[in-house]
Design a protein around this motif. Structure first.
Motif, PDB file in Angstrom:
ATOM      1  N   GLU A  46     -10.156   0.523  -3.376  1.00 44.82           N
ATOM      2  CA  GLU A  46      -8.807   0.170  -2.951  1.00 44.82           C
ATOM      3  C   GLU A  46      -8.373   1.046  -1.790  1.00 44.82           C
ATOM      4  O   GLU A  46      -8.760   2.200  -1.676  1.00 44.82           O
ATOM      5  N   VAL A  48      -5.720   3.282  -0.096  1.00 39.13           N
ATOM      6  CA  VAL A  48      -4.594   4.085  -0.578  1.00 39.13           C
ATOM      7  C   VAL A  48      -3.683   4.551   0.545  1.00 39.13           C
ATOM      8  O   VAL A  48      -2.499   4.808   0.325  1.00 39.13           O
ATOM      9  N   ALA A  60      -0.278   3.048  -0.564  1.00 46.23           N
ATOM     10  CA  ALA A  60      -0.189   2.303  -1.805  1.00 46.23           C
ATOM     11  C   ALA A  60       0.948   2.883  -2.633  1.00 46.23           C
ATOM     12  O   ALA A  60       1.225   4.089  -2.568  1.00 46.23           O
TER      13      ALA A  60
END
Length: 114
Positions: A46, A48, A60
């Motif tokens: 992911e 961030v 994020a």
């Protein structure tokens, strides 16, 4: 070919801090936004944090107000200052362009535990 070399990971206690660095072989971040990504065991990688060529940053929700991304003047190194670390921040951290246009580096492991 651009290579990313991440460093600075390690072990920290909850509430602690770490500063990650990512060195590149070129000034690629003069042309593309830079991103820090992480991948925890069993989870997808992911994004961030990211920083655009003009300096605008995005985070994020899970790391907002705790992490800070920056680059050096030459834009061949990107940093991630991580404060108030939580156990859920434990992961392998990678840098790359955002969106991803280059091969991944080895990453740097971050462990957060008491």
């Amino acid at each position: 070919q651009v290579q990313f070399v991440e460093s600075g990971g390690g072990s920290a206690q909850p509430g602690g801090s770490l500063r990650l660095s990512c060195a590149t072989s070129t000034g690629i971040f003069n042309f593309y936004a830079a991103g820090w990504y992480r991948q925890a065991p069993g989870k997808q990688r992911e994004l961030v944090a990211s920083i655009a060529t003009g300096g605008i940053t995005n985070y994020a929700d899970s790391v907002k107000d705790r992490f800070a991304i920056s680059t050096n003047n030459a834009k061949n190194t990107v940093y991630l200052q991580m404060n108030n670390l939580k156990p859920e921040d434990a992961a392998v951290y990678y840098c790359n362009t955002n969106p991803v246009y280059r091969a991944w580096g080895q990453g740097t492991q971050v462990t957060v535990s008491s």
